[in-house]
Design a protein around this motif. Structure first.
Motif, PDB file in Angstrom:
ATOM      1  N   GLU A   2      15.579   1.667  -8.781  1.00  0.00           N
ATOM      2  CA  GLU A   2      15.862   3.023  -9.256  1.00  0.00           C
ATOM      3  C   GLU A   2      14.653   3.954  -9.122  1.00  0.00           C
ATOM      4  O   GLU A   2      14.794   5.139  -8.899  1.00  0.00           O
ATOM      5  N   ASN A   3      13.438   3.396  -9.262  1.00  0.00           N
ATOM      6  CA  ASN A   3      12.272   4.267  -9.249  1.00  0.00           C
ATOM      7  C   ASN A   3      11.617   4.320  -7.875  1.00  0.00           C
ATOM      8  O   ASN A   3      10.419   4.128  -7.735  1.00  0.00           O
ATOM      9  N   THR A   4      12.424   4.541  -6.868  1.00  0.00           N
ATOM     10  CA  THR A   4      11.901   4.558  -5.517  1.00  0.00           C
ATOM     11  C   THR A   4      11.800   5.990  -5.015  1.00  0.00           C
ATOM     12  O   THR A   4      12.773   6.731  -5.062  1.00  0.00           O
ATOM     13  N   ALA A   5      10.628   6.371  -4.541  1.00  0.00           N
ATOM     14  CA  ALA A   5      10.466   7.718  -3.992  1.00  0.00           C
ATOM     15  C   ALA A   5      10.811   7.726  -2.509  1.00  0.00           C
ATOM     16  O   ALA A   5      11.444   8.643  -2.005  1.00  0.00           O
ATOM     17  N   ALA A   6      10.400   6.681  -1.817  1.00  0.00           N
ATOM     18  CA  ALA A   6      10.696   6.591  -0.386  1.00  0.00           C
ATOM     19  C   ALA A   6      10.733   5.128   0.009  1.00  0.00           C
ATOM     20  O   ALA A   6      10.145   4.269  -0.655  1.00  0.00           O
ATOM     21  N   LYS A   7      11.429   4.878   1.090  1.00  0.00           N
ATOM     22  CA  LYS A   7      11.620   3.494   1.499  1.00  0.00           C
ATOM     23  C   LYS A   7      11.701   3.422   3.022  1.00  0.00           C
ATOM     24  O   LYS A   7      12.370   4.237   3.650  1.00  0.00           O
ATOM     25  N   LEU A   8      11.008   2.462   3.606  1.00  0.00           N
ATOM     26  CA  LEU A   8      11.184   2.179   5.031  1.00  0.00           C
ATOM     27  C   LEU A   8      11.920   0.855   5.124  1.00  0.00           C
ATOM     28  O   LEU A   8      11.502  -0.121   4.510  1.00  0.00           O
ATOM     29  N   CYS A   9      13.033   0.815   5.860  1.00  0.00           N
ATOM     30  CA  CYS A   9      13.799  -0.423   5.980  1.00  0.00           C
ATOM     31  C   CYS A   9      13.789  -0.905   7.424  1.00  0.00           C
ATOM     32  O   CYS A   9      14.390  -0.271   8.291  1.00  0.00           O
ATOM     33  N   GLY A  10      13.129  -1.985   7.670  1.00  0.00           N
ATOM     34  CA  GLY A  10      13.088  -2.578   9.011  1.00  0.00           C
ATOM     35  C   GLY A  10      12.652  -1.598  10.077  1.00  0.00           C
ATOM     36  O   GLY A  10      13.203  -1.561  11.176  1.00  0.00           O
ATOM     37  N   VAL A  11      11.626  -0.808   9.755  1.00  0.00           N
ATOM     38  CA  VAL A  11      11.230   0.269  10.658  1.00  0.00           C
ATOM     39  C   VAL A  11      10.228  -0.201  11.720  1.00  0.00           C
ATOM     40  O   VAL A  11       9.263  -0.888  11.404  1.00  0.00           O
ATOM     41  N   SER A  12      10.513   0.151  12.967  1.00  0.00           N
ATOM     42  CA  SER A  12       9.563  -0.093  14.057  1.00  0.00           C
ATOM     43  C   SER A  12       9.278   1.215  14.757  1.00  0.00           C
ATOM     44  O   SER A  12      10.130   2.103  14.788  1.00  0.00           O
ATOM     45  N   TYR A  13       8.090   1.322  15.304  1.00  0.00           N
ATOM     46  CA  TYR A  13       7.795   2.487  16.129  1.00  0.00           C
ATOM     47  C   TYR A  13       7.021   2.065  17.365  1.00  0.00           C
ATOM     48  O   TYR A  13       6.011   1.384  17.275  1.00  0.00           O
ATOM     49  N   ILE A  14       7.531   2.458  18.500  1.00  0.00           N
ATOM     50  CA  ILE A  14       6.888   2.101  19.762  1.00  0.00           C
ATOM     51  C   ILE A  14       6.484   3.385  20.471  1.00  0.00           C
ATOM     52  O   ILE A  14       7.320   4.257  20.707  1.00  0.00           O
ATOM     53  N   TYR A  15       5.205   3.519  20.773  1.00  0.00           N
ATOM     54  CA  TYR A  15       4.724   4.686  21.517  1.00  0.00           C
ATOM     55  C   TYR A  15       4.990   4.480  23.009  1.00  0.00           C
ATOM     56  O   TYR A  15       4.860   3.374  23.518  1.00  0.00           O
ATOM     57  N   SER A  16       5.325   5.579  23.696  1.00  0.00           N
ATOM     58  CA  SER A  16       5.533   5.565  25.147  1.00  0.00           C
ATOM     59  C   SER A  16       6.415   4.397  25.576  1.00  0.00           C
ATOM     60  O   SER A  16       6.079   3.638  26.462  1.00  0.00           O
ATOM     61  N   GLU A  17       7.565   4.284  24.899  1.00  0.00           N
ATOM     62  CA  GLU A  17       8.454   3.175  25.207  1.00  0.00           C
ATOM     63  C   GLU A  17       8.872   3.189  26.677  1.00  0.00           C
ATOM     64  O   GLU A  17       9.072   4.246  27.262  1.00  0.00           O
ATOM     65  N   LYS A  18       8.999   2.015  27.249  1.00  0.00           N
ATOM     66  CA  LYS A  18       9.432   1.824  28.641  1.00  0.00           C
ATOM     67  C   LYS A  18       8.490   2.475  29.646  1.00  0.00           C
ATOM     68  O   LYS A  18       8.904   2.936  30.696  1.00  0.00           O
ATOM     69  N   THR A  19       7.205   2.579  29.327  1.00  0.00           N
ATOM     70  CA  THR A  19       6.212   2.992  30.305  1.00  0.00           C
ATOM     71  C   THR A  19       5.130   1.912  30.280  1.00  0.00           C
ATOM     72  O   THR A  19       5.106   1.087  29.367  1.00  0.00           O
ATOM     73  N   PRO A  20       4.223   1.963  31.262  1.00  0.00           N
ATOM     74  CA  PRO A  20       3.157   0.952  31.242  1.00  0.00           C
ATOM     75  C   PRO A  20       2.261   1.082  30.002  1.00  0.00           C
ATOM     76  O   PRO A  20       1.497   0.179  29.688  1.00  0.00           O
ATOM     77  N   PHE A  21       2.340   2.232  29.316  1.00  0.00           N
ATOM     78  CA  PHE A  21       1.454   2.452  28.168  1.00  0.00           C
ATOM     79  C   PHE A  21       2.102   2.026  26.852  1.00  0.00           C
ATOM     80  O   PHE A  21       1.582   2.282  25.790  1.00  0.00           O
ATOM     81  N   GLU A  22       3.284   1.405  26.954  1.00  0.00           N
ATOM     82  CA  GLU A  22       4.030   1.022  25.760  1.00  0.00           C
ATOM     83  C   GLU A  22       3.150   0.296  24.741  1.00  0.00           C
ATOM     84  O   GLU A  22       2.382  -0.585  25.097  1.00  0.00           O
ATOM     85  N   LYS A  23       3.290   0.715  23.462  1.00  0.00           N
ATOM     86  CA  LYS A  23       2.467   0.102  22.432  1.00  0.00           C
ATOM     87  C   LYS A  23       3.257   0.084  21.134  1.00  0.00           C
ATOM     88  O   LYS A  23       3.735   1.107  20.673  1.00  0.00           O
ATOM     89  N   VAL A  24       3.403  -1.108  20.548  1.00  0.00           N
ATOM     90  CA  VAL A  24       4.109  -1.219  19.278  1.00  0.00           C
ATOM     91  C   VAL A  24       3.134  -0.852  18.164  1.00  0.00           C
ATOM     92  O   VAL A  24       2.158  -1.540  17.927  1.00  0.00           O
ATOM     93  N   ALA A  25       3.398   0.283  17.494  1.00  0.00           N
ATOM     94  CA  ALA A  25       2.475   0.731  16.444  1.00  0.00           C
ATOM     95  C   ALA A  25       2.896   0.175  15.097  1.00  0.00           C
ATOM     96  O   ALA A  25       2.066  -0.183  14.280  1.00  0.00           O
ATOM     97  N   VAL A  26       4.206   0.137  14.865  1.00  0.00           N
ATOM     98  CA  VAL A  26       4.724  -0.379  13.608  1.00  0.00           C
ATOM     99  C   VAL A  26       5.850  -1.335  13.961  1.00  0.00           C
ATOM    100  O   VAL A  26       6.686  -1.032  14.801  1.00  0.00           O
ATOM    101  N   ASP A  27       5.833  -2.498  13.324  1.00  0.00           N
ATOM    102  CA  ASP A  27       6.691  -3.578  13.787  1.00  0.00           C
ATOM    103  C   ASP A  27       7.549  -4.135  12.644  1.00  0.00           C
ATOM    104  O   ASP A  27       7.095  -4.957  11.864  1.00  0.00           O
ATOM    105  N   GLY A  28       8.773  -3.631  12.531  1.00  0.00           N
ATOM    106  CA  GLY A  28       9.720  -4.163  11.542  1.00  0.00           C
ATOM    107  C   GLY A  28       9.211  -4.118  10.114  1.00  0.00           C
ATOM    108  O   GLY A  28       9.137  -5.142   9.439  1.00  0.00           O
ATOM    109  N   VAL A  29       8.870  -2.937   9.667  1.00  0.00           N
ATOM    110  CA  VAL A  29       8.226  -2.812   8.357  1.00  0.00           C
ATOM    111  C   VAL A  29       9.231  -2.467   7.259  1.00  0.00           C
ATOM    112  O   VAL A  29      10.085  -1.610   7.431  1.00  0.00           O
ATOM    113  N   ASP A  30       9.127  -3.166   6.123  1.00  0.00           N
ATOM    114  CA  ASP A  30       9.853  -2.796   4.913  1.00  0.00           C
ATOM    115  C   ASP A  30       8.820  -2.395   3.872  1.00  0.00           C
ATOM    116  O   ASP A  30       7.978  -3.208   3.497  1.00  0.00           O
ATOM    117  N   VAL A  31       8.877  -1.135   3.461  1.00  0.00           N
ATOM    118  CA  VAL A  31       7.912  -0.651   2.474  1.00  0.00           C
ATOM    119  C   VAL A  31       8.645   0.190   1.451  1.00  0.00           C
ATOM    120  O   VAL A  31       9.537   0.959   1.799  1.00  0.00           O
TER     121      VAL A  31
END
Lengths: 287, 273, 288
Positions: free
Chosen positions: C2-31
């Motif tokens: 009940e006392n949750t201000a914000a929540k990340l559920c299974g969040v991933s973030y990949i920079y420059s996806e599908k390019t040679p510079f692809e980089k996983v910055a955040v990998d399946g995060v629950d916060v």
């Protein structure tokens, strides 16, 4: 006695912020002597005059009054030739705060070569100096990289290499770690220590982080354009109140032992534990 | 992310073309342009295409990379060809339909134009821009133009400006990205509204960007001065360029190709225009 | 919760996806960010902490997973994403470089004006925000470019506070400042939090600042949460922190050393005050 490499006498610097307004005093009659080969940390909050002092020593700023001697020679911009001034500048290297704004070339080794190229060093000798400088700062593997691919700490090491290639006798670090993350700060500090220890380069490190001053031979605290404390790190840290008044922090352990009324100014966790252990034993014996 | 952009088209490598003297490469690409305009027959063009293919093979640049770089220009190429097909009324009539008539001359000119533009891009690309780093290019320009110093043209200063521009383009692009995000976080909207509104929305980005660029310029100038920079006076360079056998071989090769094209035009003048 | 201000559920973030510079910055995060708490976010450059901050206010859209802010899935209606930026205010690193207006007051008003608030509301918010960060009202008509570095940063912070976000996210608010400037900025954040009851997320490299200001600490490593809990819990894991190249506050190290030598002190001490209390217990309670 060791040779005096920097000496200032009644050094003043003031400027007019807005026309007609009262002049801002940045340096107030500063007397400073630095010996060759020493590692001096200059501490002070923003606006204490520490960066201006650095620029005076690199001849980037002309003092309003007072005298400056570098390498035993009095600096007088009116009587010295341009070549003499540039020679002083070469012997006093300077590393600045923002790593991005001091790299000129798009390739690391080209940037390191920039200084020696400016003073007309022979091409083969430049090559040798560049390789050596990159080796010293541990950036040889990045010689052909572009600066914008590097981390902040790496860029700052390249900047140091660029200064080293000019073979300076003094290097002034003007808050060179302020914009770096802890890893970058460590890289740069290790490099600075190495230069002082192995090459005998005189170091003037300007910072507002107390913990960076721990390894210096001598700490100078500036406040409002004046030297308020001057001594070994331990001596300076023991003046907790004065350090605070100058707008700086003392390390946590120093504060703790100060508040416990212990003398000796411990700096590391081990030293702190020793001091506290002694206090406890002392108490137990008395009871 | 913006920081991934590569400047120009430079494709690092160690081919013969990569290793050649950048000054020679500038001269070679000028000669190559002349070569392209020398060709004016099917056989001449064929020779040119083969020669360019040979250059591509030597450069070791993947064909897919080259094709990708041609894509954005495809429209211009097609547009000029189409214009030629419909407007050129020389040669025999091929097709006639309503007001549109297509002549053989038009078709040939269109094909020739297309080939010419493609070869220009590919040839100068592999000789110069793909195989020469921007810094080497600037450096070579400075050295080639250095005789102009006699006329008090500040060649060194221009080259230094180019170098610094190249050095700071990625930094400033990254900064633009950062400032845009910061203003977006304060509710700035860059993607909706009329053209005027959008232009106005850029003010909060442009002002900080300019201020930052000036600050950087200022700090850089101080840093350069503290590293004893005083213009081109008394300056030496770490890398002194020397011409090697390779450079002469390349020059000779290009001269041969020129001769080849001229001979093709002269002796096998199929559909010469 | 009940006392949750914000929540990340299974969040991933990949920079420059599908390019040679692809980089996983955040990998399946629950916060989960607990409401009304100051959560410290710490980790190396490249650990994904700044990416998390930018996903929390909708500047970056996760490659996969959901982000909830104040109970709402923020990407349910992408057209409405600007609203999230007012609810979860983000202060970037070195925010003083984004100032652009002719006066301090107008710069601070930029955010509220973008919210479409009436003029009176805007000026009262500007005045309030200046008070939060300790800027004197007399500065409001000055040019922000004439101020000192520390003051400029406080103007930038006020610019986000004037939007009155329920969640205030700060990316290294004290970077590069001297101790005085740092204290001014951080006490401004504390004041905002106390008056508005906002949830605060603060990225920092300083373990000492974390110890002093945070109720919860989230340690990120390699795009994943590594440790989470109260400062006591996190700092008692000195070994695990050192394994990823982070350190504990100096005072915690000292207490650990005393424990190693056999003294019954708590290992989860991280402020000078608490350490003093512990040591006085050992020396018999009286002033040493």
């Amino acid at each position: 006695m060791a040779e005096t490499i920097i000496k200032t006498e009644k050094l003043c610097f003031e400027y007019e912020k807005n026309e007609g307004e009262e002049k801002t005093q940045v340096l107030r009659s500063l007397d400073l002597t630095v010996e060759r080969g020493s590692f001096v940390a200059v501490l002070g909050h923003n606006g204490s005059g520490k960066s201006t002092l650095a620029k005076v020593l690199n001849l980037l700023v002309t003092p309003t009054s007072g005298k400056v001697w570098l390498f035993g020679k009095e600096i007088n911009e009116e009587t010295m030739t341009e070549d003499e001034l540039y020679e002083i500048r070469r012997r006093v290297g300077m590393v600045f705060q923002n790593p991005d704004n001091q790299l000129v070339a798009t390739i690391v080794e080209e940037d390191v070569a920039f200084g020696p190229e400016n003073i007309g060093v022979e091409p083969s000798e430049i090559r040798r100096r560049v390789d050596e400088a990159l080796e010293t700062v541990g950036m040889t593997a990045f010689a052909r990289h572009s600066p914008h691919q590097l981390s902040g700490g790496q860029k700052q090491r390249v900047a140091i290499a660029g200064i080293l290639a000019l073979r300076p006798e003094i290097i002034v670090f003007d808050e060179s770690t302020a914009m770096l993350d802890p890893m970058g700060r460590r890289e740069v500090l290790d490099t600075i220590r190495k230069l002082n220890r192995d090459n005998g380069t005189t170091i003037l490190m300007i910072t507002h982080y107390m913990d960076e001053a721990i390894d210096a031979d001598r700490v100078i605290v500036l406040d409002d354009g004046r030297i308020v404390l001057d001594g070994t790190p331990r001596e300076v840290f023991s003046h907790v109140e004065e350090v605070r008044a100058a707008g700086l922090d003392v390390p946590q352990i120093t504060e703790l032992t100060y508040r416990l009324g212990l003398s000796g100014t411990p700096i590391t966790a081990e030293e702190g534990a020793d001091a506290i252990e002694a206090l406890i034993t002392n108490r137990q014996e008395r009871n | 992310m913006i920081r991934d952009i590569t400047l120009g088209q430079f494709f690092p490598g160690h081919s013969l073309l990569h290793r050649a003297d950048p000054r020679i490469k500038i001269i070679l690409s000028i000669l190559y342009i002349v070569l392209v305009f020398l060709a004016d027959s099917v056989s001449g063009y064929l020779f040119l295409v083969l020669f360019t293919a040979l250059l591509i093979a030597i450069s070791g640049i993947p064909v897919s990379t080259l094709v990708k770089s041609l894509k954005p220009l495809l429209f211009i190429v097609l547009f000029t060809s189409v214009i030629n097909v419909f407007w050129n009324r020389e040669g025999e009539l091929l097709v006639s339909f309503w007001k549109i008539a297509i002549y053989t001359g038009g078709v040939f000119t269109a094909v020739f134009m297309t080939v010419r533009i493609m070869m220009l891009l590919l040839g100068t690309g592999v000789i110069l821009t793909y195989t020469t780093s921007p810094i080497a290019l600037t450096d070579a320009m400075e050295r080639l133009l250095s005789p102009l110093k006699v006329l008090h043209i500040p060649v060194h200063d221009f080259a230094m400006m180019m170098t610094i521009a190249l050095r700071f383009i990625p930094t400033l692009l990254e900064e633009t990205d950062k400032i845009m995000n910061a203003q977006k976080a304060r509710g700035a909207d860059f993607s909706t509204g009329s053209l005027g509104q959008r232009a106005k929305a850029l003010i909060p980005v442009l002002i900080p960007l300019f201020i930052s660029a000036f600050r950087r310029a200022d700090e850089l100038a101080v840093a350069m001065e503290s590293r004893c920079y005083r213009g081109g006076k008394g300056r030496t360079r770490m890398t002194s360029l020397h011409l090697h056998a390779l450079d002469f071989v390349l020059l000779f090769g290009l001269a041969l190709a020129g001769a080849g094209i001229v001979l093709c035009n002269r002796f096998v003048p199929i559909y010469a225009i | 919760m009940e006392n949750t201000a914000a929540k990340l559920c299974g969040v991933s973030y990949i920079y420059s996806e599908k390019t040679p510079f692809e980089k996983v910055a955040v990998d399946g995060v629950d916060v989960t960010l607990e409401e009304g708490m100051v959560t410290g976010l710490i980790g190396h450059t490249g650990s994904g902490k700044s990416t998390v901050a930018q996903m929390l206010n909708g500047l970056l859209r996760p490659t996969s997973g959901e982000v909830y802010v104040l109970g709402r899935n923020i990407w349910e209606n992408p057209k409405d994403i600007r609203r999230v930026r007012f609810e979860a205010g983000l202060v970037f690193q070195y925010p003083e470089y984004q100032l652009f207006e002719e006066t301090v007051a107008r710069d601070i008003a930029f955010g509220p004006r973008n919210m479409g608030l009436p003029e009176e509301e805007i000026s009262s918010r500007v005045a309030e925000a200046m008070a939060f960060v300790g800027l004197d009202a007399s500065l409001s008509e000055k040019s922000p470019f004439d101020l000192s570095g520390g003051q400029k940063r406080r103007v930038a912070l006020a610019g986000v506070m004037a939007m009155q976000p329920k969640i205030l996210i700060l990316d290294e608010p004290a970077a590069g400042l001297d101790p005085r400037g740092r204290d001014e900025i951080l006490s401004g954040v504390v004041r905002y939090k106390e008056r508005t009851g906002a949830t605060v997320v603060m990225i920092s490299h300083s373990m000492e600042d974390m110890a002093r200001y945070c109720d919860r600490i989230l340690v990120m490593n390699d795009g994943k949460p590594y440790l989470y809990g109260t400062p006591e819990v996190v700092f008692s894991e000195a070994e695990r922190l050192e394994k990823v190249g982070l350190s504990v506050p100096q005072i915690t190290r000292l207490m650990a050393e005393l424990r190693r030598r056999g003294y019954p002190v708590s290992a989860s001490v991280y402020t000078v005050e608490a350490a003093l209390a512990e040591i006085r217990k050992l020396t018999g309670g009286d002033r040493a």
